[in-house]
Motif scaffolding. Structure first.
Motif, short mmCIF file in Angstrom:
data_model
loop_
_atom_site.label_atom_id
_atom_site.label_comp_id
_atom_site.label_asym_id
_atom_site.label_seq_id
_atom_site.Cartn_x
_atom_site.Cartn_y
_atom_site.Cartn_z
N THR A 150 0.83 -1.19 0.00
CA THR A 150 0.00 0.00 0.00
C THR A 150 0.87 1.24 0.00
O THR A 150 1.89 1.29 0.68
CB THR A 150 -0.92 0.01 1.23
OG1 THR A 150 -1.80 -1.12 1.16
CG2 THR A 150 -1.75 1.29 1.28
N LYS A 151 0.44 2.23 -0.79
CA LYS A 151 1.10 3.53 -0.81
C LYS A 151 0.05 4.62 -0.73
O LYS A 151 -1.08 4.43 -1.20
CB LYS A 151 1.93 3.72 -2.09
CG LYS A 151 3.19 2.88 -2.15
CD LYS A 151 4.00 3.25 -3.38
CE LYS A 151 5.29 2.45 -3.42
NZ LYS A 151 6.10 2.78 -4.64
N GLN A 152 0.43 5.76 -0.18
CA GLN A 152 -0.50 6.88 -0.10
C GLN A 152 0.21 8.14 -0.55
O GLN A 152 1.40 8.35 -0.29
CB GLN A 152 -1.01 7.06 1.32
CG GLN A 152 -1.99 8.21 1.47
CD GLN A 152 -2.91 8.07 2.66
OE1 GLN A 152 -2.75 7.16 3.48
NE2 GLN A 152 -3.88 8.95 2.76
N ASN A 153 -0.56 8.98 -1.26
CA ASN A 153 -0.05 10.28 -1.68
C ASN A 153 -1.21 11.27 -1.59
O ASN A 153 -2.05 11.35 -2.48
CB ASN A 153 0.50 10.22 -3.10
CG ASN A 153 1.12 11.53 -3.52
OD1 ASN A 153 1.22 12.46 -2.73
ND2 ASN A 153 1.55 11.62 -4.76
N ARG A 156 -4.63 12.65 -1.06
CA ARG A 156 -5.98 12.06 -1.04
C ARG A 156 -6.04 10.72 -1.78
O ARG A 156 -7.09 10.07 -1.78
CB ARG A 156 -6.96 13.04 -1.68
CG ARG A 156 -7.14 14.36 -0.94
CD ARG A 156 -8.15 15.25 -1.65
NE ARG A 156 -7.68 15.64 -2.98
CZ ARG A 156 -8.14 15.12 -4.10
NH1 ARG A 156 -9.08 14.18 -4.08
NH2 ARG A 156 -7.67 15.54 -5.27
N SER A 164 -4.62 6.82 -2.55
CA SER A 164 -3.84 5.70 -2.06
C SER A 164 -4.09 4.50 -2.96
O SER A 164 -5.10 4.46 -3.68
CB SER A 164 -4.18 5.36 -0.60
OG SER A 164 -5.52 4.92 -0.50
N THR A 186 -3.46 0.04 -3.28
CA THR A 186 -3.11 -1.23 -2.68
C THR A 186 -3.05 -2.29 -3.76
O THR A 186 -3.96 -2.39 -4.58
CB THR A 186 -4.15 -1.65 -1.62
OG1 THR A 186 -4.13 -0.71 -0.55
CG2 THR A 186 -3.85 -3.04 -1.09
N TYR A 203 -7.77 4.22 -4.39
CA TYR A 203 -8.75 4.94 -3.59
C TYR A 203 -8.58 6.44 -3.79
O TYR A 203 -7.46 6.95 -3.72
CB TYR A 203 -8.57 4.65 -2.10
CG TYR A 203 -8.57 3.19 -1.71
CD1 TYR A 203 -7.38 2.50 -1.58
CD2 TYR A 203 -9.76 2.53 -1.46
CE1 TYR A 203 -7.36 1.17 -1.21
CE2 TYR A 203 -9.76 1.19 -1.09
CZ TYR A 203 -8.55 0.52 -0.96
OH TYR A 203 -8.55 -0.80 -0.60
N SER A 263 -10.11 9.84 -2.14
CA SER A 263 -10.95 10.38 -1.07
C SER A 263 -11.20 11.86 -1.30
O SER A 263 -10.40 12.55 -1.94
CB SER A 263 -10.28 10.16 0.29
OG SER A 263 -9.08 10.89 0.36
#
Lengths: 107, 116
Positions: free
Chosen positions: A53-56, A58, A60, A62, A73, A75
């Protein structure tokens, strides 16, 4: 070659809503990338995510390589998120793209 | 840091003509790949150039050819244009053909070709 299936094909959201985009693969996932293509045709890297999983901000992503799928995703969507989202798997050195998810975010 | 640049941005040709599209890779990248994106479809891989040689090729006829120059820039040539060649042509650069650098593609804004 590898088959890449993206869902949903189209998505319409109101600003502020959340969404999940999915890619399924017919073979092993090793070099997965997510892209956003803006209305002018420019493909922008979002994530290189062969697993985990990575997030940047808003966004992300998986990837569950053992089950051959990846999720993106978004958001609190904004109108600037509109465009087409593609996933691509490099496979045997020849990258294969899905047909994309077309996202429209209304103000 | 210059990204991937492509030229021309738009062009119109007639059936049977020939076209040349150009691409300069991102600074530090040495590998160039070309893609064709028809309307409403995902990009389709045409071929990849590394060390001035074609390394991989997708399912495209010989009318599609390319070249890579010593400065890593590349050209895509399409001969005997057909109406079905109308598409957005995208160039992507990466570093090498193996390892983590090769796996991350950086795209240009594309050249939109219309064949009448």
């Amino acid at each position: 070659g590898i088959q890449v299936e993206q869902s949903p094909p189209d998505l319409i959201l109101q600003e502020g809503a959340n969404s999940t985009l999915r890619c399924n693969f017919s073979d092993s996932v090793n070099n997965l990338q997510w892209f956003h293509q803006n209305p002018w045709g420019q493909l922008i890297n979002l994530f290189y995510i062969p697993s985990g999983t990575k997030q940047n901000g808003r966004l992300s992503a998986t990837t569950v390589a053992t089950e051959r799928y990846s999720l993106l995703y978004i958001s609190s969507s904004q109108t600037t998120d509109s465009g087409v989202y593609f996933c691509a798997e490099k496979g045997s050195y020849i990258p294969t793209f899905g047909r994309g998810t077309s996202l429209i975010v209304h103000p | 840091d210059a990204g991937v640049t492509q030229s021309p941005t738009h062009l119109i040709k007639t059936r049977g003509q020939q076209v040349t599209l150009r691409c300069s890779p991102k600074s530090g990248h040495d590998t160039v790949s070309w893609y064709q994106q028809a309307l409403g479809q995902g990009p389709q891989f045409i071929f990849q150039y590394y060390e001035e040689e074609e390394r991989q090729r997708g399912n495209f006829p010989d009318r599609f050819s390319g070249h890579q120059f010593p400065n890593y820039s590349s050209e895509l040539n399409v001969n005997a244009l057909l109406l079905g060649d109308s598409a957005l042509y995208l160039c992507a650069s990466s570093l090498g053909t193996g390892g983590s650098g090769a796996n991350v593609l950086t795209f240009g804004a594309g050249s939109r070709l219309t064949v009448l």
